[in-house]
Design an enzyme around this catalytic site. Structure first.
Site, PDB file in Angstrom:
ATOM      1  N   CYS A 115       0.817  -1.224   0.000  1.00 57.04           N
ATOM      2  CA  CYS A 115       0.000   0.000   0.000  1.00 57.04           C
ATOM      3  C   CYS A 115       0.848   1.271   0.000  1.00 57.04           C
ATOM      4  O   CYS A 115       0.351   2.338  -0.355  1.00 57.04           O
ATOM      5  CB  CYS A 115      -0.958  -0.007   1.182  1.00 57.04           C
ATOM      6  SG  CYS A 115      -2.102  -1.385   1.128  1.00 57.04           S
ATOM      7  N   HIS A 252      -3.312   7.520   2.023  1.00 57.83           N
ATOM      8  CA  HIS A 252      -3.669   6.191   1.524  1.00 57.83           C
ATOM      9  C   HIS A 252      -5.077   5.874   2.032  1.00 57.83           C
ATOM     10  O   HIS A 252      -5.396   6.110   3.197  1.00 57.83           O
ATOM     11  CB  HIS A 252      -2.660   5.164   2.047  1.00 57.83           C
ATOM     12  CG  HIS A 252      -3.085   3.753   1.794  1.00 57.83           C
ATOM     13  ND1 HIS A 252      -3.541   3.328   0.570  1.00 57.83           N
ATOM     14  CD2 HIS A 252      -3.143   2.675   2.616  1.00 57.83           C
ATOM     15  CE1 HIS A 252      -3.853   2.053   0.641  1.00 57.83           C
ATOM     16  NE2 HIS A 252      -3.624   1.627   1.882  1.00 57.83           N
ATOM     17  N   ASN A 282      -9.936  -0.064  -0.423  1.00 57.36           N
ATOM     18  CA  ASN A 282      -8.478   0.068  -0.382  1.00 57.36           C
ATOM     19  C   ASN A 282      -7.901  -0.495  -1.682  1.00 57.36           C
ATOM     20  O   ASN A 282      -7.918  -1.701  -1.893  1.00 57.36           O
ATOM     21  CB  ASN A 282      -7.945  -0.692   0.834  1.00 57.36           C
ATOM     22  CG  ASN A 282      -6.436  -0.602   0.972  1.00 57.36           C
ATOM     23  OD1 ASN A 282      -5.744  -0.147   0.068  1.00 57.36           O
ATOM     24  ND2 ASN A 282      -5.932  -1.038   2.110  1.00 57.36           N
TER      25      ASN A 282
HETATM   26  N1  ACO Z   1     -18.410  -8.427   8.710  1.00 54.42           N
HETATM   27  C1  ACO Z   1     -18.907  -8.732   9.909  1.00 54.42           C
HETATM   28  N2  ACO Z   1     -18.151  -9.090  10.953  1.00 54.42           N
HETATM   29  C2  ACO Z   1     -16.821  -9.136  10.772  1.00 54.42           C
HETATM   30  C3  ACO Z   1     -16.229  -8.826   9.533  1.00 54.42           C
HETATM   31  C4  ACO Z   1     -17.072  -8.479   8.469  1.00 54.42           C
HETATM   32  N3  ACO Z   1     -16.611  -8.157   7.258  1.00 54.42           N
HETATM   33  N4  ACO Z   1     -14.889  -8.966   9.652  1.00 54.42           N
HETATM   34  C5  ACO Z   1     -14.651  -9.342  10.919  1.00 54.42           C
HETATM   35  N5  ACO Z   1     -15.814  -9.452  11.591  1.00 54.42           N
HETATM   36  C6  ACO Z   1     -16.025  -9.839  12.990  1.00 54.42           C
HETATM   37  C7  ACO Z   1     -14.912 -10.710  13.533  1.00 54.42           C
HETATM   38  O1  ACO Z   1     -15.122 -12.062  13.184  1.00 54.42           O
HETATM   39  C8  ACO Z   1     -15.059 -10.472  15.005  1.00 54.42           C
HETATM   40  O2  ACO Z   1     -16.109 -11.234  15.480  1.00 54.42           O
HETATM   41  P1  ACO Z   1     -16.048 -11.946  16.947  1.00 54.42           P
HETATM   42  O3  ACO Z   1     -15.923 -10.786  17.914  1.00 54.42           O
HETATM   43  O4  ACO Z   1     -17.335 -12.676  17.006  1.00 54.42           O
HETATM   44  O5  ACO Z   1     -14.822 -12.797  16.901  1.00 54.42           O
HETATM   45  C9  ACO Z   1     -15.472  -8.998  15.088  1.00 54.42           C
HETATM   46  O6  ACO Z   1     -16.002  -8.672  13.786  1.00 54.42           O
HETATM   47  C10 ACO Z   1     -14.336  -8.067  15.430  1.00 54.42           C
HETATM   48  O7  ACO Z   1     -13.238  -8.386  14.595  1.00 54.42           O
HETATM   49  P2  ACO Z   1     -11.935  -7.523  14.588  1.00 54.42           P
HETATM   50  O8  ACO Z   1     -11.006  -8.024  13.517  1.00 54.42           O
HETATM   51  O9  ACO Z   1     -11.400  -7.423  15.966  1.00 54.42           O
HETATM   52  O10 ACO Z   1     -12.557  -6.113  14.137  1.00 54.42           O
HETATM   53  P3  ACO Z   1     -11.913  -4.698  14.161  1.00 54.42           P
HETATM   54  O11 ACO Z   1     -12.720  -3.781  14.937  1.00 54.42           O
HETATM   55  O12 ACO Z   1     -10.434  -4.739  14.429  1.00 54.42           O
HETATM   56  O13 ACO Z   1     -12.100  -4.262  12.623  1.00 54.42           O
HETATM   57  C11 ACO Z   1     -10.799  -4.086  10.616  1.00 54.42           C
HETATM   58  C12 ACO Z   1     -11.498  -5.027  11.606  1.00 54.42           C
HETATM   59  C13 ACO Z   1     -11.839  -3.228   9.932  1.00 54.42           C
HETATM   60  C14 ACO Z   1     -10.076  -4.950   9.585  1.00 54.42           C
HETATM   61  C15 ACO Z   1      -9.810  -3.205  11.408  1.00 54.42           C
HETATM   62  O14 ACO Z   1      -8.981  -3.970  12.217  1.00 54.42           O
HETATM   63  C16 ACO Z   1      -8.956  -2.378  10.484  1.00 54.42           C
HETATM   64  O15 ACO Z   1      -9.429  -1.505   9.817  1.00 54.42           O
HETATM   65  N6  ACO Z   1      -7.648  -2.642  10.462  1.00 54.42           N
HETATM   66  C17 ACO Z   1      -6.763  -1.972   9.530  1.00 54.42           C
HETATM   67  C18 ACO Z   1      -6.552  -2.911   8.421  1.00 54.42           C
HETATM   68  C19 ACO Z   1      -6.331  -2.254   7.103  1.00 54.42           C
HETATM   69  O16 ACO Z   1      -6.773  -1.178   6.817  1.00 54.42           O
HETATM   70  N7  ACO Z   1      -5.632  -2.993   6.282  1.00 54.42           N
HETATM   71  C20 ACO Z   1      -5.418  -2.566   4.948  1.00 54.42           C
HETATM   72  C21 ACO Z   1      -4.070  -2.922   4.501  1.00 54.42           C
HETATM   73  S1  ACO Z   1      -2.841  -2.040   5.367  1.00 54.42           S
HETATM   74  C22 ACO Z   1      -3.097  -0.511   5.028  1.00 54.42           C
HETATM   75  O17 ACO Z   1      -3.506  -0.230   3.964  1.00 54.42           O
HETATM   76  C23 ACO Z   1      -2.821   0.495   6.050  1.00 54.42           C
END
Ligand code: ACO
Length: 325
Positions: A115, A252, A282
């Site tokens: 990214c 980004h 993204n």
């Molecule tokens: N729909 C519904 N529920 C979901 C989904 C989905 N798409 N994805 C995960 N969940 C659930 C999980 O299973 C979990 O359930 P549980 O509590 O029953 O186990 C719950 O939601 C929480 O999951 P987490 O992964 O802890 O959720 P979080 O609040 O951290 O959000 C996310 C996840 C959106 C991916 C967040 O961590 C994030 O934005 N991280 C940054 C990642 C990113 O942007 N990566 C891109 C590449 S790197 C970059 O570009 C910077």
């Protein structure tokens, strides 16, 4: 110090025609529009058509950037293409673009920093220009992330999309046409200890397969906010500026919450931030030039504006670039 600067002469972008909404996605994965919007700000993403490759998106964006710049493809002597989803393991997708644009001279190669790829590619091209090794460069970010997503993993497949964006840089004397304009500084970082937080579980030398994207979202989120705020501060310090001097932040587009947290840390108001993540998802290396093209195209970014770009991605890699339009 070099007396040559890279002027930004034009930009262009391309998105595949198919837009996939959260609700459509929720028909095949256990997710919902509400969850995705609340956690990421994403409402839809574009998906490349069957047979449509990264080079196809890149060529469209590059063609539009050349047109906006009023520069002939034949005058380009450097192509740096950022991608983690090349058409093939080799040759570089940049060489495919070079051939398709009818360019016969200069260098063409890919840069892989996930990214952060576009910021890395911009820094590389800017340094070639400043060193006098290139006069007119195409800097491209192009991705077909839909091809490396595990469409059964709701934690990742809802986040990414396909697209491409490009910039044309041209060498100019920093005491002439480019006084105070062009790319002012670039700042790159990497910390390879965080490999396991974001990677693809395949590759020619490991599994001999392409593999799928794997991510520890929480870990990425935590590092993204800290690293991005730090590299933005570093860029401002290097140029003797404060956040108040910035006309536009073009971050980004990974997640609206990461962008909001970074902006809050910097004390930047939201009306100075270019946001496309809601419509593009993204798009990895394509996200910054896609956002730039939109803001230049609709007249928000004007000649003379100070534009700060930043990104963070797998590796981890991260970086920022400051340019006066
Ligand atoms: N729909 C519904 N529920 C979901 C989904 C989905 N798409 N994805 C995960 N969940 C659930 C999980 O299973 C979990 O359930 P549980 O509590 O029953 O186990 C719950 O939601 C929480 O999951 P987490 O992964 O802890 O959720 P979080 O609040 O951290 O959000 C996310 C996840 C959106 C991916 C967040 O961590 C994030 O934005 N991280 C940054 C990642 C990113 O942007 N990566 C891109 C590449 S790197 C970059 O570009 C910077």
């Amino acid at each position: 110090m070099s007396d040559i600067r890279s002027l930004v002469r034009g930009c262009g972008a391309y998105l595949p025609s198919r837009a996939l909404s959260n609700s459509e996605l929720a028909q095949s994965v256990d997710t919902s529009d509400e969850w995705i919007v609340e956690r990421t700000g994403i409402r839809q993403r574009h998906i490349a058509a069957e047979g449509e490759m990264t080079s196809d998106l890149a060529c469209m964006a590059a063609g539009r950037a050349l047109e906006a710049a009023g520069i002939d493809a034949g005058d380009i002597d450097l192509i740096v293409l950022a991608t983690s989803t090349p058409d093939q393991t080799f040759p570089a997708t940049a060489t495919v673009v070079q051939a398709r644009l009818g360019i016969r001279q200069g260098a063409a190669f890919d840069v892989q920093a996930v990214c952060s790829g576009f910021i890395y590619a911009l820094a590389v091209a800017d340094n070639f220009v400043k060193a006098g090794q290139a006069k007119r460069a195409l800097v491209i970010g192009a991705e077909t992330f839909s091809r490396i997503l595990d469409w059964e993993d709701r934690g990742t497949c809802v986040l990414f999309g396909d697209g491409a964006g490009a910039l044309v840089l041209e060498a100019a004397k920093s005491n002439g046409a480019a006084a105070n304009r062009g790319v002012l500084s670039t700042h790159l970082h990497a910390d390879g200890r965080h490999h396991d937080a974001l990677y693809v579980d395949g590759g020619p030398s490991s599994t001999r397969t392409t593999g799928y994207l794997r991510m520890n979202g929480r870990e990425v989120f935590r590092h993204a906010v800290t690293n991005l705020a730090r590299v933005v501060d570093e860029t401002l310090d290097a140029n003797g500026l404060t956040a108040a001097d910035i006309d536009w932040l073009v971050p980004h587009q990974a997640n609206k919450r990461i962008i909001d947290s970074t902006a809050r840390k910097l004390g930047l108001s939201s009306d100075k931030i270019v946001l496309t993540v809601d419509r593009h998802g993204n798009t990895s290396a394509a996200s910054v030039p896609l956002a730039l093209s939109e803001a230049v195209g609709d007249g928000r970014i004007q000649e003379g504006d100070l534009v700060l770009m930043e990104a963070m991605g797998g590796g981890f890699t991260w970086g920022a670039a400051l340019a006066r339009w």
